[in-house]
Design a protein around this motif. Sequence first.
Motif, PDB file in Angstrom:
ATOM      1  N   TYR A 325       0.834  -1.207   0.000  1.00 33.82           N
ATOM      2  CA  TYR A 325       0.000   0.000   0.000  1.00 33.82           C
ATOM      3  C   TYR A 325       0.864   1.252   0.000  1.00 33.82           C
ATOM      4  O   TYR A 325       0.593   2.221  -0.729  1.00 33.82           O
ATOM      5  CB  TYR A 325      -0.921   0.010   1.227  1.00 33.82           C
ATOM      6  N   GLN A 326       1.917   1.258   0.815  1.00 35.13           N
ATOM      7  CA  GLN A 326       2.786   2.427   0.882  1.00 35.13           C
ATOM      8  C   GLN A 326       3.475   2.686  -0.449  1.00 35.13           C
ATOM      9  O   GLN A 326       3.583   3.836  -0.897  1.00 35.13           O
ATOM     10  CB  GLN A 326       3.821   2.237   1.993  1.00 35.13           C
ATOM     11  N   SER A 330       3.152   5.938  -2.927  1.00 33.63           N
ATOM     12  CA  SER A 330       4.307   6.755  -3.322  1.00 33.63           C
ATOM     13  C   SER A 330       4.527   6.768  -4.825  1.00 33.63           C
ATOM     14  O   SER A 330       5.114   7.712  -5.371  1.00 33.63           O
ATOM     15  CB  SER A 330       5.580   6.243  -2.628  1.00 33.63           C
ATOM     16  N   ASP A 331       4.062   5.732  -5.510  1.00 32.40           N
ATOM     17  CA  ASP A 331       4.245   5.657  -6.958  1.00 32.40           C
ATOM     18  C   ASP A 331       3.259   6.531  -7.729  1.00 32.40           C
ATOM     19  O   ASP A 331       3.431   6.745  -8.940  1.00 32.40           O
ATOM     20  CB  ASP A 331       4.096   4.213  -7.448  1.00 32.40           C
ATOM     21  N   ARG A 343      -7.621   7.289  -6.468  1.00 29.58           N
ATOM     22  CA  ARG A 343      -6.782   6.161  -6.070  1.00 29.58           C
ATOM     23  C   ARG A 343      -5.985   6.514  -4.813  1.00 29.58           C
ATOM     24  O   ARG A 343      -5.841   5.695  -3.895  1.00 29.58           O
ATOM     25  CB  ARG A 343      -5.828   5.808  -7.218  1.00 29.58           C
ATOM     26  N   ARG A 344      -5.477   7.754  -4.763  1.00 29.54           N
ATOM     27  CA  ARG A 344      -4.709   8.203  -3.616  1.00 29.54           C
ATOM     28  C   ARG A 344      -5.572   8.176  -2.343  1.00 29.54           C
ATOM     29  O   ARG A 344      -5.145   7.714  -1.293  1.00 29.54           O
ATOM     30  CB  ARG A 344      -4.177   9.607  -3.865  1.00 29.54           C
ATOM     31  N   ALA A 345      -6.803   8.664  -2.460  1.00 29.46           N
ATOM     32  CA  ALA A 345      -7.701   8.694  -1.307  1.00 29.46           C
ATOM     33  C   ALA A 345      -7.999   7.278  -0.813  1.00 29.46           C
ATOM     34  O   ALA A 345      -8.065   7.028   0.395  1.00 29.46           O
ATOM     35  CB  ALA A 345      -8.994   9.415  -1.679  1.00 29.46           C
ATOM     36  N   LYS A 350      -7.117   3.081   3.319  1.00 28.01           N
ATOM     37  CA  LYS A 350      -6.742   1.715   3.708  1.00 28.01           C
ATOM     38  C   LYS A 350      -5.599   1.723   4.711  1.00 28.01           C
ATOM     39  O   LYS A 350      -5.611   0.979   5.713  1.00 28.01           O
ATOM     40  CB  LYS A 350      -6.341   0.909   2.466  1.00 28.01           C
ATOM     41  N   LEU A 351      -4.608   2.538   4.454  1.00 31.08           N
ATOM     42  CA  LEU A 351      -3.459   2.610   5.365  1.00 31.08           C
ATOM     43  C   LEU A 351      -3.877   3.122   6.741  1.00 31.08           C
ATOM     44  O   LEU A 351      -3.470   2.579   7.774  1.00 31.08           O
ATOM     45  CB  LEU A 351      -2.381   3.511   4.770  1.00 31.08           C
ATOM     46  N   GLU A 352      -4.699   4.153   6.762  1.00 26.93           N
ATOM     47  CA  GLU A 352      -5.114   4.729   8.036  1.00 26.93           C
ATOM     48  C   GLU A 352      -6.017   3.793   8.823  1.00 26.93           C
ATOM     49  O   GLU A 352      -5.925   3.705  10.052  1.00 26.93           O
ATOM     50  CB  GLU A 352      -5.831   6.064   7.789  1.00 26.93           C
ATOM     51  N   GLN A 353      -6.900   3.072   8.113  1.00 27.09           N
ATOM     52  CA  GLN A 353      -7.868   2.211   8.792  1.00 27.09           C
ATOM     53  C   GLN A 353      -7.254   0.896   9.263  1.00 27.09           C
ATOM     54  O   GLN A 353      -7.589   0.410  10.344  1.00 27.09           O
ATOM     55  CB  GLN A 353      -9.051   1.901   7.862  1.00 27.09           C
ATOM     56  N   TYR A 354      -6.380   0.297   8.454  1.00 26.04           N
ATOM     57  CA  TYR A 354      -5.951  -1.073   8.714  1.00 26.04           C
ATOM     58  C   TYR A 354      -4.446  -1.252   8.903  1.00 26.04           C
ATOM     59  O   TYR A 354      -4.019  -2.212   9.539  1.00 26.04           O
ATOM     60  CB  TYR A 354      -6.411  -1.977   7.567  1.00 26.04           C
TER      61      TYR A 354
END
Length: 417
Positions: A325-326, A330-331, A343-345, A350-354
């Motif tokens: 995900y990271q 970044s890509d 897509r960024r949102a 996903k990163l913030e939630q899980y």
Amino acid sequence: MNPARSVCLLLLLFPLILLGNVGVFDGGGADLQLSGTDHIQMVSEQVEITLVPADGPVTGNLKHRDLARFQCRFVLKNLSDVAVTAQVGFPITAEDGRADTEGDARFQTERMERYGFVARSGDDVYEPEYIPKDKEKQFSHLFAWEMTFPPSSTKVLEVSYLTHGYNGLGSTRKRPIDWELQYKKPYLESLEFGIAQVYPYVTRTAESWAPPLENAEFILNNAAFEQYLKERGAFDETEPDKALSEPQKTQSDLFRDGQFYRAITAGDWKPSSDGQSLVWRESPFTEPEDFAISYIFTMYPKSPQGFERLLGIIETEYEKTRSQYQKSLSDLKSEDDPKQEKRRAYLQRKLEQYYAKPFGNEDRKNIADAVLEFYGIQTDNAALAEFLAHQSWYPVKNPPVLSPDLESALMAWHRIE
């Protein structure tokens, strides 16, 4: 990829099989369909299911599989004062995905031999016709034959057969399964997947006979088979395992060394007096309900070493997914592109939630507490509440034996603040 899912790619998966009791059918061949009669009553139904170990090593290729032997006894009564002829059928729903043999007489003998299917009443041994599918496609792999009932007579129909059932990917989630559900702690999903052996039986065809079905009895001879499963595990350790990569072998070992449990989807099953069987009785049987007998091999460990193996593979998969995900985030290009921003949102959410934090001691504690709950030890871990609510084994009625060494290892993580 989820570790449980990846190990199951080693398996040859089969569609679910539903094993049916006898019913009244009209038509023939591709036009066969479940119907009904007001003249013949199914007075009673008795089904004895004996689970039989495979005749060779059980491995991921499923060359050898455990069997279920079904022995069925139906008491059928002609309620009229005239002779009645009825076409009866016994469906065995899609076991092996080869229901593409419609109208091909070559498969009559093959199917009879495959299932060891025998239907008899007294001295009469019937010669059923094999029919791949009924008209409505409710059933497949049916055996159909005619029975004649003299006026006001009673016949005892005996049916016996063997089946391998279903072997493959299984889930510990309660049915109906909500596959869209994702836990706040996503790694908990790894604990839900396992290797399943399923032996279902469908009773709805009983409703095609004149009521009432006065007595129904289902017997599962399970004790000896379950002792065999305890000694074997999900797989036998055999020579082909040496061809597995190290990650694959680690995943396979999770299931081989993991605990299993039995789940039956319907019925009030009680132990027999000798402890060798489970019995479900209904008098009368007013609402025939299909049931499935499942054995789920899980990743819940039996030893401290198994627990460390479980932690290792879950942590590896978690960090791998988090890194993906990271990297995807970044890509993304910084151009003002609506699709890119959408897509960024999504990735940020996903990163913030899980996956906001690296896998840490809090997560190890959650895994340890989930294992303790499987062994029937209440942890009061609020992070597990949603997960436990969706587990078919929870609340635990007959917990497996927890070794002192494993309990000590689990409690060490449980006590971490």
